[in-house]
Design a protein around this motif. Structure first.
Motif, PDB file in Angstrom:
ATOM      1  N   PRO A   1      -6.055   0.988  14.618  1.00 26.59           N
ATOM      2  CA  PRO A   1      -7.156   0.050  14.369  1.00 26.59           C
ATOM      3  C   PRO A   1      -8.299   0.164  15.384  1.00 26.59           C
TER       4      PRO A   1
ATOM      5  N   THR B   1       0.856  -1.176   0.000  1.00 24.88           N
ATOM      6  CA  THR B   1       0.000   0.000   0.000  1.00 24.88           C
ATOM      7  C   THR B   1       0.893   1.227   0.000  1.00 24.88           C
TER       8      THR B   1
ATOM      9  N   TYR C   1     -10.480   4.665  11.707  1.00 30.25           N
ATOM     10  CA  TYR C   1      -9.439   3.818  11.123  1.00 30.25           C
ATOM     11  C   TYR C   1      -9.668   3.631   9.624  1.00 30.25           C
ATOM     12  N   ASP C   2      -8.613   3.786   8.847  1.00 29.20           N
ATOM     13  CA  ASP C   2      -8.673   3.603   7.399  1.00 29.20           C
ATOM     14  C   ASP C   2      -8.216   2.186   7.071  1.00 29.20           C
ATOM     15  N   ARG C   3      -9.156   1.348   6.733  1.00 29.49           N
ATOM     16  CA  ARG C   3      -8.875  -0.069   6.490  1.00 29.49           C
ATOM     17  C   ARG C   3      -7.988  -0.317   5.273  1.00 29.49           C
ATOM     18  N   ARG C   4      -7.781   0.702   4.460  1.00 28.00           N
ATOM     19  CA  ARG C   4      -6.869   0.542   3.313  1.00 28.00           C
ATOM     20  C   ARG C   4      -5.430   0.355   3.782  1.00 28.00           C
TER      21      ARG C   4
ATOM     22  N   ALA D   1      -4.598  -1.772   6.108  1.00 31.34           N
ATOM     23  CA  ALA D   1      -4.489  -3.127   6.651  1.00 31.34           C
ATOM     24  C   ALA D   1      -4.126  -4.140   5.566  1.00 31.34           C
ATOM     25  N   GLY D   2      -3.443  -5.186   5.978  1.00 28.04           N
ATOM     26  CA  GLY D   2      -3.242  -6.340   5.118  1.00 28.04           C
ATOM     27  C   GLY D   2      -2.001  -6.385   4.255  1.00 28.04           C
TER      28      GLY D   2
ATOM     29  N   HIS E   1       1.553  -1.735  12.168  1.00 26.04           N
ATOM     30  CA  HIS E   1       1.661  -1.850  10.708  1.00 26.04           C
ATOM     31  C   HIS E   1       3.112  -2.074  10.306  1.00 26.04           C
TER      32      HIS E   1
ATOM     33  N   LYS F   1      -6.275   7.797  11.717  1.00 29.99           N
ATOM     34  CA  LYS F   1      -6.533   6.882  10.607  1.00 29.99           C
ATOM     35  C   LYS F   1      -5.745   5.579  10.687  1.00 29.99           C
TER      36      LYS F   1
END
Length: 111
Positions: free
Chosen positions: A53, A20, A58-61, A63-64, A89, A50
């Motif tokens: 979590p 990201t 929180y900006d879920r973009r 995550a992951g 993160h 942002k």
């Protein structure tokens, strides 16, 4: 975990969708120059809300995937990386927007 050691490597990983991109510059800076194609834009001042979590904002973009952070020259990106890491993160500072552009990173302009 992805280890990013250079901006060209970040450009390639972004093309592959494996990270990201996060632009922490102010809105006026992004409006003037555009941003990296597909980047999430969150000004540094808003990042604590942002990136947490537990926050309702929180900006879920974020995550992951690992987060590659840039600003105008790299200083704000460094502060953003420290903050992102505090919230769990995986993040890396890839410097300034000019570094991104200079290494062939795609740019999107805002109308």
């Amino acid at each position: 975990m992805i280890t990013i050691t250079s901006v060209p490597e970040a450009v390639e990983l972004a093309r592959q969708g494996r990270l990201t991109l996060l632009d922490v510059r102010e809105a006026g800076e992004v409006a003037a120059s555009g941003t990296a194609k597909g980047a999430v834009h969150i000004p540094l001042g808003l990042l604590p809300l942002k990136a947490d979590p537990r926050s309702p904002d929180y900006d879920r973009r974020l995550a992951g995937k690992p987060v590659a952070v840039f600003c105008a020259a790299g200083a704000r990106a460094g502060r953003a990386v420290a903050l992102l890491e505090q919230f769990g993160h995986e993040a890396v500072n890839i410097g300034g927007f000019g570094d991104w552009c200079g290494c062939g990173g795609e740019v999107q302009r805002h109308a």
